[in-house]
Structures are given as structure tokens and as C-alpha cells.
Design an enzyme around this catalytic site. Structure first.
Site, short mmCIF file in Angstrom:
data_model
loop_
_atom_site.label_atom_id
_atom_site.label_comp_id
_atom_site.label_asym_id
_atom_site.label_seq_id
_atom_site.Cartn_x
_atom_site.Cartn_y
_atom_site.Cartn_z
N GLU A 160 0.74 -0.73 0.20
CA GLU A 160 -0.17 -0.21 -0.14
C GLU A 160 0.81 1.44 -0.38
O GLU A 160 1.83 0.61 0.50
CB GLU A 160 -0.94 -0.61 1.33
N ASP A 168 0.01 5.32 0.49
CA ASP A 168 -0.44 6.04 1.24
C ASP A 168 -0.41 7.56 0.93
O ASP A 168 0.65 7.66 1.49
CB ASP A 168 -1.23 5.71 2.62
N GLU A 200 -3.04 10.87 3.13
CA GLU A 200 -3.77 11.16 3.88
C GLU A 200 -4.03 12.52 4.15
O GLU A 200 -2.80 12.81 4.45
CB GLU A 200 -3.81 10.13 4.94
#
Ligand SMILES: *[C@@H]1O[C@H](CO)[C@@H](O)[C@H](O)[C@H]1NC(C)=O
Length: 283
Positions: A99, A101, A103
Site C-alpha cells: 500500500e 498512502d 491521507e
């Protein structure tokens, strides 16, 4: 006539190329949840996610990618966005997933968002970094990019690298390189932790909260039924496949880390009393 045929060909060719590179949300993404709160607008040129007290919303890419240079422009929830989180990430499936990411943690009007990043390889993350941005991410669209090739993952904002995760597999740190990933994004309520560690709660009187997306562009290897579009002989992998950061990019990365970094797991000695993770000791 040959010439007019050529012109017709040229017009068709140019318009096809333009459509392919502009990206279209109908063509590239599916809305996956939110019961009407996520919308594709302007004939596929714009996508909006919204969040209210009953639900957030989200979308995912139709394609799975294994390496690529992927750009998206986002305009984050304006005004009082405290408690909201806009997640934009790539992820594979299964228990040992990979993953990458981004955010975005909202804040009270006038207080800065936090951009949080993480990298998971084979199900292991714990590689958080957090920065403030050098602009107001709610005033306009900005480009958030992921360069993912076999040697490195680079997160960039408007072309400025903010993080590099290198492939140091030879030192025993797994690197995402075998599992195709989809692109995901969602807008949700995380007021138990997002803003000032959960102190500031979502003000539902300001709902619905809306984040917008446009100008998706992926120079990427698409994997379908186990076959990568980059395997075929004609598809010349572009520059991104071996791209690295030049000295100017490293200077800019250092500028971000010096002036905007709030948290780096690699400097958190308390968290790793047995010693910092291997990748932190290599740079
Ligand atoms: C919100 O603003 C406060 C005060 O400036 C700051 O400490 C915090 O890091 C900001 N961001 C978030 C997501 O809490």
C-alpha cells in the site's frame, strides 16, 4: 483526396490522444460506496466525494497497476474540515498487501491540514511521515503524484518530492513489486484521532463536506488476468520506469523535510527502542 484524408486522420488521431491523456472518471473509476454521495460530473472530468453525519463516500480504479507514474489533482474540504480525512492511496489485496498512502487530515478554518503518508510492504506499514503543506490545499486544485518503479516510490506534491522510499530489498526490507494495486479514495469521519489527535471534533452543522478530483493521469503498467501491459514488446516503458531523483529534486525534498515535516517515524527513537527500522538506518 489524400490530403483531406490525412487531415481527417490527424484530427481523429489528435482527439484520441487528447482523450486518452485527459483521463475520464467514467472510464477509469467506479464509485464504490456512499449511496449517491460520490458523483462524477462534467462528462467525466470532475469527481466529488462528500461526507455527512450518516456516511462518507469513496471510489476505486477499474484497473490494477503494477508500477506507474500516477497523478491526480485534489481540492480538499474547505472551511472547517476538522475531523475529516480524505484518503487517496494505492493498495493490493490479501493479508500480505502492499500500500502507498496519502491521507489528508482536516482542520479548523485557517488551521493547517496535515498530509500523512505511509508505505506498506507485505502487510507491514508503521512508516508514517507527516508534513504541513506550503499552500492552502482547499483554495485550489493541486497535483499529488506517486512514482512507483522497481527502484523507488516517490510521493510528490505539485512536482516537489516530499518523500522517497527506496528499494533496499538486498538489505532485507520488502519492497512492493509483485502485487498489482488499485487506486482508492475515500472521505470519512475520523474525529476520534484526525485533528489535534482527536481533540477537535467534526462540526456536523457544516456538513456536507466535499472534496474534488480532476486531471487523473496514469502512465502505468496495467495488469489484467496476470498480464502486464508493459510486458508486450511494443509498449516501450517510458522514462518513469527508471526515473530517479536528480540533485535539484533532492534539494527540494530536503527543503520540504526541513521546513514542513512534523513527524518522521525514522526519527522516533522512543517508538523503536530496539533500534530504528532498517530503511531508516540506510539514508
Ligand atoms: C490543526 O491545527 C493545529 C493548530 O495550529 C495544529 O497543531 C495541527 O497540527 C493541525 N492539523 C491537524 C490535522 O490537527
Amino acid at each position: 483526396m489524400a490530403f483531406s484524408k490525412f487531415v481527417t486522420f490527424l484530427v481523429i488521431f489528435i482527439s484520441t490522444v487528447a482523450i486518452a491523456s485527459a483521463g475520464n472518471f467514467y472510464q477509469d473509476f467506479d464509485i464504490t460506496w456512499g449511496d449517491g454521495r460520490a458523483k462524477i460530473l462534467n462528462s467525466g472530468q470532475l469527481l466529488t466525494l462528500s461526507l455527512d453525519k450518516s456516511s462518507g463516500s469513496g471510489f476505486q480504479s477499474k484497473n490494477e497497476y503494477l508500477f506507474g507514474k500516477i497523478d491526480m489533482q485534489l481540492k480538499l474540504v474547505p472551511g472547517n474540515s476538522a475531523g475529516t480525512v480524505t484518503a487517496y492511496y494505492l493498495s493490493s489485496k490479501g493479508g500480505a498487501w502492499d500500500e502507498i498512502d496519502f491521507e489528508f487530515l482536516g482542520n479548523l478554518s485557517g488551521d493547517p491540514y496535515i498530509l500523512h503518508t505511509n508505505v506498506f510492504s507485505q502487510g507491514k506499514g508503521d512508516r508514517e511521515q507527516q508534513i504541513y503543506l506550503w499552500f492552502d490545499p482547499t483554495a485550489d486544485f493541486h497535483t499529488y503524484s506517486i512514482l512507483w518503479n522497481p527502484q523507488r516510490i516517490v510521493f510528490s506534491v505539485d512536482g516537489t518530492p516530499i518523500r522517497e522510499f527506496k528499494n533496499i530489498e538486498s538489505s532485507g526490507v520488502p519492497f512492493p513489486k509483485n502485487q498489482p494495486m488499485r487506486i482508492y479514495s475515500s472521505l470519512w469521519n475520523a474525529d476520534d484521532w484526525a485533528t489535534r489527535g482527536g481533540l477537535v471534533k467534526t462540526d456536523w452543522s457544516k456538513a456536507p463536506f466535499t472534496a474534488s478530483y480532476r486531471h487523473f493521469n496514469a502512465n502505468a503498467c496495467i495488469v489484467s488476468s496476470g498480464i502486464s501491459s508493459c510486458d508486450s514488446a511494443q509498449s516501450n516503458k517510458n522514462d518513469w520506469f527508471s526515473e530517479e531523483l536528480d540533485s535539484t529534486s533532492y534539494e527540494r525534498l530536503k527543503w520540504v523535510q526541513k521546513n514542513y515535516m512534523i513527524y518522521n517515524y525514522c526519527s522516533d527513537n522512543k517508538r523503536f527502542p530496539q533500534g530504528l527500522p532498517q530503511e531508516c538506518r540506510m539514508t
